[in-house]
Scaffold this active site. Structure first.
Site, PDB file in Angstrom:
ATOM      1  CB  CYS A 189      79.160  74.479  65.999  1.00 30.21           C
ATOM      2  SG  CYS A 189      77.818  73.400  65.504  1.00 30.21           S
TER       3      CYS A 189
HETATM    4  N1  COA Z   1      62.959  68.072  51.628  1.00 30.75           N
HETATM    5  C1  COA Z   1      62.133  68.870  50.899  1.00 30.75           C
HETATM    6  N2  COA Z   1      61.691  70.062  51.312  1.00 30.75           N
HETATM    7  C2  COA Z   1      62.086  70.480  52.524  1.00 30.75           C
HETATM    8  C3  COA Z   1      62.931  69.712  53.342  1.00 30.75           C
HETATM    9  C4  COA Z   1      63.367  68.465  52.852  1.00 30.75           C
HETATM   10  N3  COA Z   1      64.176  67.677  53.578  1.00 30.75           N
HETATM   11  N4  COA Z   1      63.168  70.376  54.493  1.00 30.75           N
HETATM   12  C5  COA Z   1      62.486  71.521  54.414  1.00 30.75           C
HETATM   13  N5  COA Z   1      61.818  71.591  53.238  1.00 30.75           N
HETATM   14  C6  COA Z   1      60.950  72.668  52.774  1.00 30.75           C
HETATM   15  C7  COA Z   1      60.450  73.500  53.943  1.00 30.75           C
HETATM   16  O1  COA Z   1      59.322  72.915  54.528  1.00 30.75           O
HETATM   17  C8  COA Z   1      60.164  74.821  53.284  1.00 30.75           C
HETATM   18  O2  COA Z   1      58.939  74.744  52.613  1.00 30.75           O
HETATM   19  P1  COA Z   1      57.945  76.017  52.620  1.00 30.75           P
HETATM   20  O3  COA Z   1      58.708  77.093  51.901  1.00 30.75           O
HETATM   21  O4  COA Z   1      56.763  75.497  51.890  1.00 30.75           O
HETATM   22  O5  COA Z   1      57.721  76.307  54.065  1.00 30.75           O
HETATM   23  C9  COA Z   1      61.247  74.928  52.198  1.00 30.75           C
HETATM   24  O6  COA Z   1      61.694  73.573  51.967  1.00 30.75           O
HETATM   25  C10 COA Z   1      62.421  75.760  52.650  1.00 30.75           C
HETATM   26  O7  COA Z   1      62.806  75.343  53.967  1.00 30.75           O
HETATM   27  P2  COA Z   1      63.832  76.133  54.857  1.00 30.75           P
HETATM   28  O8  COA Z   1      64.003  75.419  56.150  1.00 30.75           O
HETATM   29  O9  COA Z   1      63.433  77.563  54.890  1.00 30.75           O
HETATM   30  O10 COA Z   1      65.141  75.942  53.962  1.00 30.75           O
HETATM   31  P3  COA Z   1      66.498  76.709  54.004  1.00 30.75           P
HETATM   32  O11 COA Z   1      66.786  77.176  52.642  1.00 30.75           O
HETATM   33  O12 COA Z   1      66.571  77.698  55.107  1.00 30.75           O
HETATM   34  O13 COA Z   1      67.555  75.552  54.327  1.00 30.75           O
HETATM   35  C11 COA Z   1      68.890  74.790  56.182  1.00 30.75           C
HETATM   36  C12 COA Z   1      67.504  74.863  55.534  1.00 30.75           C
HETATM   37  C13 COA Z   1      68.773  74.148  57.537  1.00 30.75           C
HETATM   38  C14 COA Z   1      69.789  73.957  55.283  1.00 30.75           C
HETATM   39  C15 COA Z   1      69.474  76.213  56.291  1.00 30.75           C
HETATM   40  O14 COA Z   1      68.538  77.066  56.877  1.00 30.75           O
HETATM   41  C16 COA Z   1      70.752  76.287  57.088  1.00 30.75           C
HETATM   42  O15 COA Z   1      71.730  75.633  56.803  1.00 30.75           O
HETATM   43  N6  COA Z   1      70.774  77.169  58.097  1.00 30.75           N
HETATM   44  C17 COA Z   1      71.923  77.397  58.930  1.00 30.75           C
HETATM   45  C18 COA Z   1      72.175  76.154  59.684  1.00 30.75           C
HETATM   46  C19 COA Z   1      73.349  76.206  60.589  1.00 30.75           C
HETATM   47  O16 COA Z   1      74.398  76.683  60.299  1.00 30.75           O
HETATM   48  N7  COA Z   1      73.157  75.666  61.725  1.00 30.75           N
HETATM   49  C20 COA Z   1      74.179  75.542  62.650  1.00 30.75           C
HETATM   50  C21 COA Z   1      73.943  74.233  63.250  1.00 30.75           C
HETATM   51  S1  COA Z   1      75.205  73.914  64.335  1.00 30.75           S
END
Ligand code: COA
Length: 375
Positions: free
Chosen positions: A157
């Site tokens: 990225c």
């Molecule tokens: N729909 C519904 N629920 C979902 C889901 C979806 N598509 N995807 C995950 N969930 C659920 C999970 O299973 C989890 O459930 P649980 O609490 O029962 O385990 C809950 O929602 C929270 O999931 P989590 O992955 O912890 O969510 P989050 O708030 O961390 O958001 C991201 C996920 C990926 C959006 C976030 O972590 C993020 O953006 N992180 C940084 C990413 C980044 O910058 N990456 C760089 C890539 S280059």
């Protein structure tokens, strides 16, 4: 003798096709139902886990993403396919990444009032490259008609800002007069669309940035005051696909680790302080205070992440337009995200205004570019 490097033009290639969260969730849920039906016995026996549905509300709340542009829509939305399907091109046609890159590069040249004859080098900086060799950058060089040299580089990225630093340093030293940094990102091809934790994250795009000697600018430009890059190894964003795949036992099977994987929560927690202190350190060393900054063009991965960084850097909530996001329309386009934000939200800046382009992600990596509007 050294020269002052400047960004004199940028360009964005946006694919024609776009997928809304609603379309994405319908396709994912159909895939999940199909998977669960096909594996009903194994799920009942507790051997594999049933796939849960995705939700539009979760996607918007967790990421801020509303839609994403893609190079193919049908394959991604087909529950029996779940990945883009791209036409096989012959070796004598332009490759798809080169074609996207050339479109963005021509827009950057037009914005700067320049032609390929004014360019001394092409850097193709992206998080994925469609082949090992010859370099996509050299193909872009050939298609544009640029003299000089070209090379590919990959810092995930952060590829665009690391590419800008490489180009700016070469311009500053006088080894080249100008360079195009091109970022074709077909993120849809490394995204695991069958994993609800991440299936909403990425989109496709290409960006290009022309870096020249400030004295060669024909109109308004952004002087590159300073650049800074940093990396720290982490497995929290990883993709194991690579040329050794065939040589490994079970290397060729359909494996989860051959697509983008991340531990999103950890990334969030670890990258935020890294980026905030990186920007603060860069600004401090350049004598730039929060009050001097007119704009922040951040990597476009997650709205809450950007809100946090904006607040940390400015010491207050950013005012509307001060830290523009484009992720709601493009999703995460890897290295291209901060350049789209910059390209689409910088024309109104006045001479003397300062801003920071900053990208961050896998590696971990973070790159920042302090620019000043001039001309
Ligand atoms: N729909 C519904 N629920 C979902 C889901 C979806 N598509 N995807 C995950 N969930 C659920 C999970 O299973 C989890 O459930 P649980 O609490 O029962 O385990 C809950 O929602 C929270 O999931 P989590 O992955 O912890 O969510 P989050 O708030 O961390 O958001 C991201 C996920 C990926 C959006 C976030 O972590 C993020 O953006 N992180 C940084 C990413 C980044 O910058 N990456 C760089 C890539 S280059």
């Amino acid at each position: 003798m050294t020269f002052t490097p400047a960004i004199t033009g940028t360009g964005v290639f946006t694919p024609e096709l776009s997928i809304s969260n609603a379309e994405l969730v319908v396709a994912f849920n159909a895939y999940a139902d199909r998977f669960n039906a096909e594996n009903a016995d194994a799920i009942a026996a507790g051997e594999i886990e049933a796939k849960a549905h995705s939700s539009e509300e979760f996607i918007l709340k967790a990421s801020g993403i509303e839609r994403r542009y893609v190079m193919d829509k049908d394959g991604i939305l087909d529950p029996a396919v779940m990945h883009p399907v791209l036409r096989q091109r012959s070796d004598d046609e332009p490759s798809i990444m080169a074609e996207m890159g050339v479109d963005a590069a021509n827009k950057a040249l037009a914005a700067a009032g320049k032609t390929a004859a004014d360019v001394g080098a092409v850097i193709c900086a992206a998080s994925n490259l469609e082949r090992a060799y010859p370099a996509v950058a050299i193909e872009i060089q050939e298609l544009l008609g640029v003299q000089g040299f070209a090379f590919d580089m990959n810092v995930a990225c952060s590829s665009a800002t690391f590419g800008i630093q490489a180009a700016a340093d070469m311009v500053r030293s006088g080894s080249i007069k100008s360079a195009l940094v091109v970022n074709p990102e077909i993120c849809s091809a490394h995204l695991e669309w069958r994993d609800r934790d991440c299936h909403f994250i990425f989109g496709d795009v290409a960006t290009a940035t022309l870096i020249e000697r400030a004295e060669d600018a024909t109109g308004l430009y952004f002087e590159i005051r300073s650049t800074r890059c940093a990396t720290e190894f982490s497995n929290n964003i990883r993709n194991n696909n690579g040329y050794l795949r065939r040589s490994r036992p079970a290397g060729m099977v359909d494996r989860r680790d051959m697509q983008f994987m991340q531990n999103g929560r950890k990334v969030f927690k670890e990258v935020l302080p890294m980026v905030s202190s990186h920007i603060a350190g860069h600004m401090g060393d350049e004598g730039v205070t929060a009050g001097d900054l007119k704009r922040l063009w951040l990597h476009q991965a997650n709205k809450s992440m950007n809100d946090f960084i904006g607040k940390k850097v400015l010491g207050r909530d950013p005012a509307p337009g001060e830290q523009p996001n484009i992720l709601q329309d493009y999703a995460n386009t890897s290295s291209a995200g901060s350049i789209i934000a910059f390209s689409q939200n910088s024309d109104d800046m006045q001479s003397g205004d300062l801003g920071i382009i900053c990208s961050f992600g896998a590696g971990y990596s973070v790159g920042s570019v302090i620019v000043e509007r001039r001309g």
